[in-house]
Scaffold this active site. Structure first.
Site, short mmCIF file in Angstrom:
data_model
loop_
_atom_site.label_atom_id
_atom_site.label_comp_id
_atom_site.label_asym_id
_atom_site.label_seq_id
_atom_site.Cartn_x
_atom_site.Cartn_y
_atom_site.Cartn_z
N ILE A 16 0.81 -1.23 0.00
CA ILE A 16 0.00 0.00 0.00
C ILE A 16 0.84 1.28 0.00
CG2 ILE A 16 -2.01 -1.06 1.08
CD1 ILE A 16 -1.08 -0.03 3.77
N GLY A 19 8.01 3.97 2.15
CA GLY A 19 8.59 5.04 2.94
C GLY A 19 10.06 5.18 2.63
N GLY A 20 10.77 5.95 3.47
CA GLY A 20 12.18 6.21 3.23
C GLY A 20 13.04 4.96 3.27
N LYS A 39 5.28 -2.35 8.08
CA LYS A 39 6.39 -1.76 7.34
C LYS A 39 7.60 -2.67 7.44
CE LYS A 39 8.99 2.63 7.02
NZ LYS A 39 9.10 3.99 7.58
N ASP A 133 10.78 15.41 8.50
CA ASP A 133 10.35 15.21 7.11
C ASP A 133 8.84 15.44 7.00
OD1 ASP A 133 10.68 14.74 4.42
OD2 ASP A 133 10.56 12.55 4.59
#
Length: 651
Positions: A16, A19-20, A39, A133
């Site tokens: 879905i 990220g970094g 994640k 961020d």
């Protein structure tokens, strides 16, 4: 990885997002029989020890934050040598997608969004956590009952302030971390971050939401970094004329280059934004906090003519908690009349909460004569005045009128302070401080003081002035100074003056030599880091040449007092020596003379450069380059005590 089971309980269903450092999956928690977001660290990061520490720090940092506006962490672990984080699964869309679709949001819709983002940021800041961020892609509008709930995502580059910084955090010094368009000037310079950097990013988000574009736009990353540190941004009213005029002043503060000039908390940020959205030239708003319904009736009867004429508008709440809600809904409230003894939240507790919501509103306490102990407590906590029950109408009117005038004066003073800030930009900081401390007459006096003087020169910038148009050349010169000046000031230096393409800084007081050396070393490192990021064609690529000397200087005003043209400066051998050393340095050198090396050699590492001629026709003298801060200086947090020579020996 579809259908793979992590840690024998989380089954991956579909990807879905990314990220970094990881891929985000919708997964199913077999133990608790619920969907979750999981994640998983990407393979290219798994082998990096620093990346693994950052990944773990993200999980542990967010897990501490029990706030509805920050995505919640359920679990963390390592499966087959691959770290993973289990989070709540959200349904909705991120702000990036919404802005791409709608382009602009109304001020009221933006305010509703900012209130929730600010609540998450305030919780993170209170826990000593800096996001680093913050951008629309990391702001998620989750579908909840009865409406949307904003969640902050991806703390993968989080910075913790209150705990001992680990190796992974230390390794990020000198690196610009974040998304360029939303980075603050201090992020560009790669200094240690704090919550004010997140508030800058919040300002960029608000600006884009209202205008449809970010405040700083450039062709490439290097040019964008220069613009963030140097350029003004278009006032919102120039892009969207229909916006309330107060937004120009709001963003001038929200996006101030100097962090000290910005809003200092997320609450203050949102309160100021709300004031622009809701303020008008309408009636003076008075909040009455009282659980006795007869008081509301009395106020309406007593001031019925002024209410009818639009002079006053009354807002009522029956306890402190409800009053705080009304304050947030009406940030332009000027006067608060509150009882002390109330249910849910009493008047004294409410009084302590008022400044964090509205710093201008003034509170008048209402209480019986026999309650003097509480009245004294309220006055000590900052209550503006008090009224005794039963309230006399004449006393009430006079007190309200006095309070309104006082608040109006506060607002005028605030505007004057903003004007004075602009004037101070063009005045010697040393002179301003001296006048503030000692008065105008004494400020003209002279004195001999021990000081360290540093000259930081932009190498061969005269060539740039010949090759570029005047406006562009001055902009590029300011871009260099925007990196240099903050670090000089952070170490207690005073920018005495700008001499063409050089800045002269003076350090006085305890440990002035070591503070000056530390500042110059940090400036050199930051200029090199920014030059690498901005590219060879950037103004930072010119490099800096630094000269530093210490000794006794004469401090005072020079010029023509009769014609009103004065400057405040320092004179002496140390000043001349620093200027000559900077002139003799090559890019990247911090040149000092023998007395400075002798005084600081236990705390800084030096290399012998050899003999250099500092003046035409003058014999060469031995000079030294400051290589780095030594272990002892680092241990002393860059502010060690060193022995200062009493004179500077420089021809």
């Amino acid at each position: 990885m579809f259908n793979r089971t992590i840690a024998r309980k989380y089954t991956l269903r579909r990807e879905i997002g990314r990220g970094g450092m990881g891929v985000i999956w919708e997964a199913f928690d077999q133990a608790l029989r619920r969907p979750v977001a999981l994640k998983v660290m990407t393979p290219e990061h798994v082998t990096s020890d620093s990346a693994r520490r950052r990944f773990e720090r993200e999980a542990t940092a967010i897990a501490r934050l029990r706030n509805e506006h920050i995505v919640q962490i359920h679990d963390y672990g390592i499966d087959e040598d691959c770290p993973y984080i289990v989070m709540e699964l959200l349904e909705g869309e991120d702000l990036e997608h919404r802005l791409a679709r709608e382009r602009q949001l109304s001020p009221s819709a933006t305010l509703a969004l900012l209130r929730q983002i600010a609540a998450g940021l305030q919780a993170a800041s209170s826990a000593g956590i800096v996001h680093r961020d913050l951008k629309p892609a990391n702001v998620f509008m989750a579908r909840k009952e009865p409406g949307e709930c904003v969640k902050l995502l991806d703390f993968g580059v989080v910075w913790t302030l209150f705990e001992g910084s680990d190796e992974a955090q230390q390794s990020s010094f000198g690196k610009a971390i974040g998304t360029p368009a939303y980075m603050s000037p201090e992020q560009v310079r790669a200094v240690a971050p704090d919550h004010l950097s997140d508030l800058w990013s919040l300002g960029v988000i608000a600006y884009r939401a209202l205008t449809g574009r970010p405040p700083f736009v450039a062709r490439g990353v290097g040019e964008l970094l220069i613009s963030i540190c140097t350029d003004p941004f278009p006032p919102p009213s120039s892009l969207v004329p229909a916006l309330p005029p107060g937004f120009d002043g709001f963003f001038a503060r929200a996006l101030a280059k100097d962090p000290a000039q910005r809003f200092q908390s997320a609450r203050e940020f949102v309160a100021a934004f709300a004031a622009v959205v809701e303020v008008s030239s309408g009636p003076t708003k008075i909040l009455v906090v009282e659980d006795e319904p007869d008081v509301a009736l009395m106020m309406r009867l007593q001031f019925r003519q002024k209410i009818r004429d639009g002079v006053y508008e009354f807002i009522f709440a029956d306890n402190g908690e409800a009053a705080l809600h009304e304050l947030r809904r009406h940030p332009d409230i000027d006067v608060i009349l509150t009882d002390i003894k109330m249910p849910v939240m009493d008047g004294l507790t409410f009084l302590g909460r008022v400044p964090e919501v509205n710093p201008f509103a003034k509170t008048v306490m209402m209480s019986a004569y026999g309650d003097m102990a509480n009245i004294r407590c309220a006055m000590n906590q900052g209550a503006f005045d008090f009224l005794l029950k039963p309230i006399h109408c004449a006393d009430l009117e006079a007190t309200i009128d006095k309070t309104i005038k006082h608040v109006a004066e506060l607002r005028r003073n605030a505007r004057s302070d903003e004007e004075n800030k602009i004037l101070r930009q063009f005045t010697s900081a040393a002179l301003v401080e001296r006048i503030r401390e000692m008065g105008p007459a004494i400020a003209l006096a002279s004195e001999a003081v021990m000081a360290t003087v540093a000259f930081i020169d932009i190498f061969q910038f005269t060539r740039v002035t010949k090759e570029r148009p005047p406006g562009e050349a001055m902009r590029l010169l300011r871009a260099n100074f925007e990196v240099i000046v903050p670090e000089l000031m952070a170490k207690g230096g005073v920018v005495d003056k700008f001499l063409g393409d050089a800045v002269m800084a003076v350090f006085q007081g305890p440990e002035h030599l070591s503070r000056a050396l530390s500042a110059c070393v940090i400036v050199r490192a930051q200029m090199a880091a920014v030059a690498r990021r901005a590219g060879e064609s950037s103004p930072y690529a010119q490099g800096i040449c630094v000269g530093l000397s210490t000794g006794q200087v004469l401090s005072g005003s020079i010029g023509s007092q009769a014609y009103g043209r004065l400057d405040y400066t320092v004179l002496g051998e140390a000043v001349n020596a620093a200027a000559h050393l900077a002139r003799a340095a090559v890019p990247g050198e911090i040149l000092v003379d023998a007395p400075v090396r002798e005084a600081a050699q236990a705390l800084f590492d030096f290399e012998e450069v050899g003999a250099r001629s500092l003046l035409p026709g003058a014999p060469p003298v031995d000079v030294f380059n400051v290589v780095r801060r030594g272990p002892a200086a680092l241990l002393a947090d860059c502010e060690p005590t060193v022995r200062i020579p009493t004179t500077a020996t420089m021809p």
